[in-house]
Structures are given as C-alpha cells and as structure tokens.
Design a protein around this motif. Structure first.
Motif, PDB file in Angstrom:
ATOM      1  N   ALA A   1       0.690  -1.327   0.061  1.00 26.04           N
ATOM      2  CA  ALA A   1      -0.023   0.014  -0.068  1.00 26.04           C
ATOM      3  C   ALA A   1       0.766   1.317  -0.075  1.00 26.04           C
ATOM      4  O   ALA A   1       1.806   1.127   0.747  1.00 26.04           O
ATOM      5  N   TYR A   2       0.384   2.246  -0.610  1.00 28.32           N
ATOM      6  CA  TYR A   2       1.190   3.405  -1.294  1.00 28.32           C
ATOM      7  C   TYR A   2       0.366   4.599  -0.852  1.00 28.32           C
ATOM      8  O   TYR A   2      -0.777   4.735  -1.222  1.00 28.32           O
ATOM      9  N   GLU A   3       0.799   5.474   0.157  1.00 28.97           N
ATOM     10  CA  GLU A   3      -0.105   6.612   0.550  1.00 28.97           C
ATOM     11  C   GLU A   3      -0.093   7.722  -0.822  1.00 28.97           C
ATOM     12  O   GLU A   3       1.018   8.068  -1.438  1.00 28.97           O
ATOM     13  N   ALA A   4      -0.935   8.229  -1.079  1.00 31.46           N
ATOM     14  CA  ALA A   4      -1.225   9.156  -2.223  1.00 31.46           C
ATOM     15  C   ALA A   4      -2.168  10.358  -2.125  1.00 31.46           C
ATOM     16  O   ALA A   4      -2.949  10.415  -1.224  1.00 31.46           O
ATOM     17  N   LEU A   5      -2.143  11.658  -2.906  1.00 33.41           N
ATOM     18  CA  LEU A   5      -2.949  12.508  -2.988  1.00 33.41           C
ATOM     19  C   LEU A   5      -3.573  12.476  -4.246  1.00 33.41           C
ATOM     20  O   LEU A   5      -3.034  12.154  -5.311  1.00 33.41           O
ATOM     21  N   VAL A   6      -5.073  12.685  -4.284  1.00 30.91           N
ATOM     22  CA  VAL A   6      -5.661  12.477  -5.485  1.00 30.91           C
ATOM     23  C   VAL A   6      -6.608  13.840  -5.694  1.00 30.91           C
ATOM     24  O   VAL A   6      -7.311  14.090  -4.825  1.00 30.91           O
ATOM     25  N   GLY A   7      -6.276  14.527  -6.679  1.00 35.12           N
ATOM     26  CA  GLY A   7      -7.037  15.749  -6.648  1.00 35.12           C
ATOM     27  C   GLY A   7      -6.587  16.801  -5.981  1.00 35.12           C
ATOM     28  O   GLY A   7      -5.453  16.852  -5.044  1.00 35.12           O
ATOM     29  N   ARG A   8      -7.121  17.985  -5.826  1.00 36.78           N
ATOM     30  CA  ARG A   8      -6.950  19.061  -4.920  1.00 36.78           C
ATOM     31  C   ARG A   8      -7.843  19.009  -3.547  1.00 36.78           C
ATOM     32  O   ARG A   8      -8.721  18.516  -3.662  1.00 36.78           O
ATOM     33  N   VAL A   9      -7.437  19.544  -2.367  1.00 37.99           N
ATOM     34  CA  VAL A   9      -8.079  19.221  -1.106  1.00 37.99           C
ATOM     35  C   VAL A   9      -9.564  19.929  -1.254  1.00 37.99           C
ATOM     36  O   VAL A   9     -10.488  19.511  -0.853  1.00 37.99           O
ATOM     37  N   ARG A  10      -9.366  21.176  -2.059  1.00 38.59           N
ATOM     38  CA  ARG A  10     -10.935  21.886  -2.128  1.00 38.59           C
ATOM     39  C   ARG A  10     -11.810  21.356  -3.131  1.00 38.59           C
ATOM     40  O   ARG A  10     -12.979  21.702  -3.763  1.00 38.59           O
ATOM     41  N   ARG A  11     -11.185  20.128  -4.025  1.00 39.17           N
ATOM     42  CA  ARG A  11     -11.828  19.841  -5.372  1.00 39.17           C
ATOM     43  C   ARG A  11     -12.412  18.251  -4.823  1.00 39.17           C
ATOM     44  O   ARG A  11     -12.929  17.909  -6.008  1.00 39.17           O
ATOM     45  N   GLN A  12     -12.308  17.875  -3.768  1.00 36.79           N
ATOM     46  CA  GLN A  12     -12.726  16.585  -3.557  1.00 36.79           C
ATOM     47  C   GLN A  12     -13.934  16.132  -3.840  1.00 36.79           C
ATOM     48  O   GLN A  12     -14.378  14.934  -4.358  1.00 36.79           O
ATOM     49  N   GLY A  13     -15.040  17.042  -3.600  1.00 37.91           N
ATOM     50  CA  GLY A  13     -16.392  16.636  -4.198  1.00 37.91           C
ATOM     51  C   GLY A  13     -16.628  17.325  -5.503  1.00 37.91           C
ATOM     52  O   GLY A  13     -17.763  17.201  -5.852  1.00 37.91           O
ATOM     53  N   GLY A  14     -15.694  17.514  -6.488  1.00 38.40           N
ATOM     54  CA  GLY A  14     -16.018  18.159  -7.457  1.00 38.40           C
ATOM     55  C   GLY A  14     -16.569  17.074  -8.355  1.00 38.40           C
ATOM     56  O   GLY A  14     -16.468  15.871  -8.134  1.00 38.40           O
TER      57      GLY A  14
ATOM     58  N   LEU B   1     -13.511  17.501 -17.447  1.00 34.43           N
ATOM     59  CA  LEU B   1     -12.074  17.633 -17.614  1.00 34.43           C
ATOM     60  C   LEU B   1     -11.587  19.099 -17.080  1.00 34.43           C
ATOM     61  O   LEU B   1     -12.523  20.011 -17.104  1.00 34.43           O
ATOM     62  N   GLY B   2     -10.493  19.200 -16.420  1.00 36.38           N
ATOM     63  CA  GLY B   2      -9.998  20.123 -15.751  1.00 36.38           C
ATOM     64  C   GLY B   2     -10.693  20.587 -14.278  1.00 36.38           C
ATOM     65  O   GLY B   2     -10.415  21.595 -13.827  1.00 36.38           O
ATOM     66  N   SER B   3     -11.421  19.798 -13.809  1.00 37.37           N
ATOM     67  CA  SER B   3     -12.078  19.913 -12.540  1.00 37.37           C
ATOM     68  C   SER B   3     -11.239  19.772 -11.274  1.00 37.37           C
ATOM     69  O   SER B   3     -11.408  20.206 -10.318  1.00 37.37           O
ATOM     70  N   LYS B   4      -9.913  19.242 -11.511  1.00 36.10           N
ATOM     71  CA  LYS B   4      -9.117  18.849 -10.510  1.00 36.10           C
ATOM     72  C   LYS B   4      -9.614  18.110  -9.297  1.00 36.10           C
ATOM     73  O   LYS B   4      -9.163  18.285  -8.254  1.00 36.10           O
ATOM     74  N   ALA B   5     -10.563  17.644  -9.576  1.00 36.90           N
ATOM     75  CA  ALA B   5     -11.193  16.638  -8.488  1.00 36.90           C
ATOM     76  C   ALA B   5     -10.383  15.197  -8.742  1.00 36.90           C
ATOM     77  O   ALA B   5      -9.794  15.081  -9.850  1.00 36.90           O
ATOM     78  N   PRO B   6     -10.687  14.497  -7.614  1.00 38.97           N
ATOM     79  CA  PRO B   6     -10.199  13.208  -8.007  1.00 38.97           C
ATOM     80  C   PRO B   6     -10.768  12.311  -9.203  1.00 38.97           C
ATOM     81  O   PRO B   6     -11.678  12.687  -9.713  1.00 38.97           O
ATOM     82  N   LEU B   7      -9.610  11.427  -9.718  1.00 45.37           N
ATOM     83  CA  LEU B   7     -10.150  10.691 -11.212  1.00 45.37           C
ATOM     84  C   LEU B   7     -11.509   9.820 -10.706  1.00 45.37           C
ATOM     85  O   LEU B   7     -11.796   9.533  -9.709  1.00 45.37           O
ATOM     86  N   PRO B   8     -12.307   9.768 -11.636  1.00 48.01           N
ATOM     87  CA  PRO B   8     -13.397   9.140 -11.507  1.00 48.01           C
ATOM     88  C   PRO B   8     -13.342   7.530 -11.175  1.00 48.01           C
ATOM     89  O   PRO B   8     -12.456   6.863 -11.481  1.00 48.01           O
ATOM     90  N   ARG B   9     -14.380   7.160 -10.600  1.00 47.19           N
ATOM     91  CA  ARG B   9     -14.591   5.694  -9.987  1.00 47.19           C
ATOM     92  C   ARG B   9     -14.676   4.973 -11.198  1.00 47.19           C
ATOM     93  O   ARG B   9     -15.174   5.316 -12.249  1.00 47.19           O
ATOM     94  N   GLY B  10     -14.024   3.683 -11.269  1.00 45.66           N
ATOM     95  CA  GLY B  10     -14.031   2.592 -12.426  1.00 45.66           C
ATOM     96  C   GLY B  10     -12.616   1.953 -12.436  1.00 45.66           C
ATOM     97  O   GLY B  10     -12.001   2.122 -11.739  1.00 45.66           O
ATOM     98  N   ARG B  11     -12.742   1.204 -13.862  1.00 40.81           N
ATOM     99  CA  ARG B  11     -11.710   0.409 -14.076  1.00 40.81           C
ATOM    100  C   ARG B  11     -10.737   1.389 -14.985  1.00 40.81           C
ATOM    101  O   ARG B  11     -11.297   2.048 -15.937  1.00 40.81           O
ATOM    102  N   TYR B  12      -9.522   1.096 -14.924  1.00 39.28           N
ATOM    103  CA  TYR B  12      -8.503   1.687 -16.009  1.00 39.28           C
ATOM    104  C   TYR B  12      -7.386   0.814 -16.325  1.00 39.28           C
ATOM    105  O   TYR B  12      -7.236  -0.211 -15.618  1.00 39.28           O
TER     106      TYR B  12
END
Length: 184
Positions: free
Chosen positions: A73-86, A91-102
């Motif tokens: 397990a590796y610690e990570a930041l995903v998106g910007r702190v104030r954009r977590q609910g974006g 595109l350009g939302s700076k929110a975490p990447l969408p749920r799903g498979r990649y």
C-alpha cells in the motif's frame, strides 16, 4: 525544484530492474489481496480517513495486489483538497479521478522538461475503460505534497513518497499488472 540526494541511485535501481522494499500494507490492503484471483494482479485506489497535517489533503491508499504475495500500500494525494467533491468526470475539474476501471498504458521516466508537479521519477499512464471527459490521467510523485497551495494533483494519483513510485513501477513491470480499480 531541487533534486534530492539519493534519487539517481533509485532511478538506476528501477532501470536495472532491482526489487526495492515497500512499506507495510494496511489491514484493508491485506484483506483485499486475499480476494485477488490467481494469474495477474491489480491496483485498487481507496480513500482513507487520514489527512496531511499542514494542508488537510485527504490521504488515499493505492494498493497493489499480486497473487501469492503480501499486499502493498502506498500513500497518495488525488486531486486538490478543495476539489474532492467536484465533478470527477469533467475535464479540468481538479477533482479525484472518476470511479471505475483503468488500464495501465505506459511506465516511463519523467523527463527534465516535464512539469515539475509530475515529480522527477516515473509516469504511469492510465486510460479509463469507461466513458469520461477526463484525459491525461496517471500515477506520479507529488513533490509538493503537504507544502501549501500546490499540494495535491490536478486529478492524477500523486504518490506522497517518490521512492514508493519507483518500487511500484518496478513491481508493475515485473508482474505485468495492467489494471487499476478506483473504488472511491
């Protein structure tokens, strides 16, 4: 950005295919590893209830689950702190990447001419297996983690510790793991 001492040997170790030590997994990652079927591994991204003390960035956990091996397990930041609910699909939302498979598309060294916010280690490209407007997503080091307004990513998975990225890249390359599941 100042180059940290010890980076060159780590990049060299990755390039030579040497296995490096990884941090101990959380209990959640260990349980998830037991659910992985034989024949290939996968990565899973989940949000934790922890956050960085100075900036308040939520800490996410990138789990690497390889059959027959302990979970990592590796610690990570995903998106910007104030954009977590974006809007995670915009595109350009700076929110975490969408749920799903990649799918993992590439593992390449970050060039000195690349944006400093990609760190100076590796880029692990990700391609969504579902419709979304988000593009250019990947896994990289977040060199500004916990250091003011630039802490966090524009939506990518930014590992807090650069050495973790080298370990992860090596393990992905060796195992042939090509899947990421974003659960939260």
């Amino acid at each position: 950005m100042t180059r940290s001492t010890g980076q060159a040997p780590l990049v060299l170790a990755w390039a030579l295919g040497l296995v490096l030590a990884a941090p101990a997994p959380s209990a959640q990652a260990t349980q998830a590893a037991q659910a992985v079927a034989a024949g290939g591994g996968r990565m899973v991204l989940v949000r934790t209830n922890r956050q960085l003390p100075v900036t308040g960035d939520p800490i996410w956990e990138l789990q690497l689950l390889l059959p027959g091996q302990p979970a990592r397990a590796y610690e990570a930041l995903v998106g910007r702190v104030r954009r977590q609910g974006g809007d995670r699909d915009r595109l350009g939302s700076k929110a975490p990447l969408p749920r799903g498979r990649y799918a993992v598309t590439e593992i390449t060294p970050v060039a000195p001419t690349d944006d400093v916010e990609l760190g100076r280690f590796l880029w692990i490209g990700l391609e969504p297996a579902f419709p979304t407007a988000r593009r250019g997503l990947g896994i990289h080091h977040d060199p500004s983690a916990g250091r003011g307004r630039s802490s966090g990513t524009d939506g990518c998975i930014g590992l807090i510790h650069g050495n973790d990225l080298l370990v992860l890249g090596d393990l992905l390359r060796r195992s042939g793991t090509t899947e990421l599941v974003v659960k939260d």
